[in-house]
Scaffold this motif. Sequence first.
Motif, PDB file in Angstrom:
ATOM      1  N   VAL A  80     -11.770  49.060  38.653  1.00 11.48           N
ATOM      2  CA  VAL A  80     -12.751  48.080  38.180  1.00 11.48           C
ATOM      3  C   VAL A  80     -12.222  46.665  38.371  1.00 11.48           C
ATOM      4  O   VAL A  80     -12.938  45.775  38.847  1.00 11.48           O
ATOM      5  N   ASN A  81     -10.969  46.435  38.026  1.00 10.26           N
ATOM      6  CA  ASN A  81     -10.388  45.103  38.175  1.00 10.26           C
ATOM      7  C   ASN A  81     -10.391  44.640  39.633  1.00 10.26           C
ATOM      8  O   ASN A  81     -10.627  43.458  39.922  1.00 10.26           O
ATOM      9  N   LEU A  82     -10.117  45.559  40.547  1.00 11.63           N
ATOM     10  CA  LEU A  82     -10.133  45.202  41.971  1.00 11.63           C
ATOM     11  C   LEU A  82     -11.516  44.771  42.420  1.00 11.63           C
ATOM     12  O   LEU A  82     -11.662  43.859  43.238  1.00 11.63           O
ATOM     13  N   ALA A  83     -12.545  45.415  41.882  1.00 12.69           N
ATOM     14  CA  ALA A  83     -13.914  45.084  42.280  1.00 12.69           C
ATOM     15  C   ALA A  83     -14.446  43.844  41.578  1.00 12.69           C
ATOM     16  O   ALA A  83     -15.189  43.048  42.171  1.00 12.69           O
ATOM     17  N   THR A  84     -14.070  43.660  40.319  1.00 12.45           N
ATOM     18  CA  THR A  84     -14.662  42.560  39.556  1.00 12.45           C
ATOM     19  C   THR A  84     -13.979  41.217  39.794  1.00 12.45           C
ATOM     20  O   THR A  84     -14.582  40.173  39.502  1.00 12.45           O
ATOM     21  N   PHE A 101     -19.347  38.104  28.355  1.00 19.18           N
ATOM     22  CA  PHE A 101     -20.249  38.709  29.338  1.00 19.18           C
ATOM     23  C   PHE A 101     -19.482  39.511  30.385  1.00 19.18           C
ATOM     24  O   PHE A 101     -19.850  40.653  30.693  1.00 19.18           O
ATOM     25  N   THR A 102     -18.425  38.939  30.933  1.00 24.90           N
ATOM     26  CA  THR A 102     -17.671  39.678  31.948  1.00 24.90           C
ATOM     27  C   THR A 102     -16.955  40.878  31.335  1.00 24.90           C
ATOM     28  O   THR A 102     -16.764  41.900  31.999  1.00 24.90           O
ATOM     29  N   PRO A 138     -13.402  39.516  42.644  1.00 20.50           N
ATOM     30  CA  PRO A 138     -14.276  38.675  43.466  1.00 20.50           C
ATOM     31  C   PRO A 138     -15.682  38.529  42.887  1.00 20.50           C
ATOM     32  O   PRO A 138     -16.324  37.480  43.070  1.00 20.50           O
ATOM     33  N   LEU A 139     -16.170  39.551  42.175  1.00 19.82           N
ATOM     34  CA  LEU A 139     -17.510  39.459  41.579  1.00 19.82           C
ATOM     35  C   LEU A 139     -17.562  38.379  40.508  1.00 19.82           C
ATOM     36  O   LEU A 139     -18.465  37.529  40.511  1.00 19.82           O
ATOM     37  N   PHE A 140     -16.602  38.380  39.602  1.00 23.00           N
ATOM     38  CA  PHE A 140     -16.607  37.403  38.513  1.00 23.00           C
ATOM     39  C   PHE A 140     -16.287  35.995  39.009  1.00 23.00           C
ATOM     40  O   PHE A 140     -16.606  35.009  38.337  1.00 23.00           O
TER      41      PHE A 140
END
Length: 243
Positions: A78-82, A61-62, A84-86
């Motif tokens: 994308v990695n910087l944003a995801t 999913f991630t 904390p999101l994930f």
Amino acid sequence: MRTRQPIPPKKSPRTGSSAKPIVARPPSPSPVGAEVREEIFARLRAADPEPKAELVYRNAFTLLVAVVLSAQATDKSVNLATAPLFAVADTPEKMLALGEERVRDFIRTIGLFNTKAKNVIALSRILVERHGGAVPASREDLEVLPGVGTKTASVVLNVAFGVPTIAVDTHIFRVSNRIPLFVAPTTDKVQAGLEAIVPEPYRLNAHHWLILFGRYICKARKPDCPICPIADLCRYPMKTVAP
């Protein structure tokens, strides 16, 4: 009475002083043959036996979300944003609970974040309602998800499910036409061509090898031909030379 002035002759666009010189481009070379293809992928494998995706993910999913977010964005952003999101939402259920507004806040640094936040919530809802929260291993089911196209579906099938697909982005498109492995005017045609001709032992990892090769060596503006492991096999007529 006015007399008409003679009209000066037009300068030829090829010879006029202000005309730009016309540079003849060399004809496109023919694609390499089967033996050379085999050697190309053998060398790429030798240089990187176990290539990995540069997007950081935790599960199927991630991975799907990360690839959707990566459209017109760098993997690094994308990695910087995801990260904390994930940490708070690594399943469709948790992503739905988070809500579109909070998802948007997490990915605000990524281009097209408004549309992407809507797509992430919409695809999460479909996964919960139609697939029990699981990411389907079917191209047809993947490509109907919001924000998911041929390339995204191919990446998920390859990385998450081990399907030997070759998701063609700008890097792979350039590399394939430049070497050339397979020559075609669209990414879809290049994908179909590569999946038909890449030797079977290399097909599963071909996506990673080609994208990393295009990203770091066979770059768009100035390919690093002097350090290229397949420079002697490549037929690109405009190679760069060592300084």
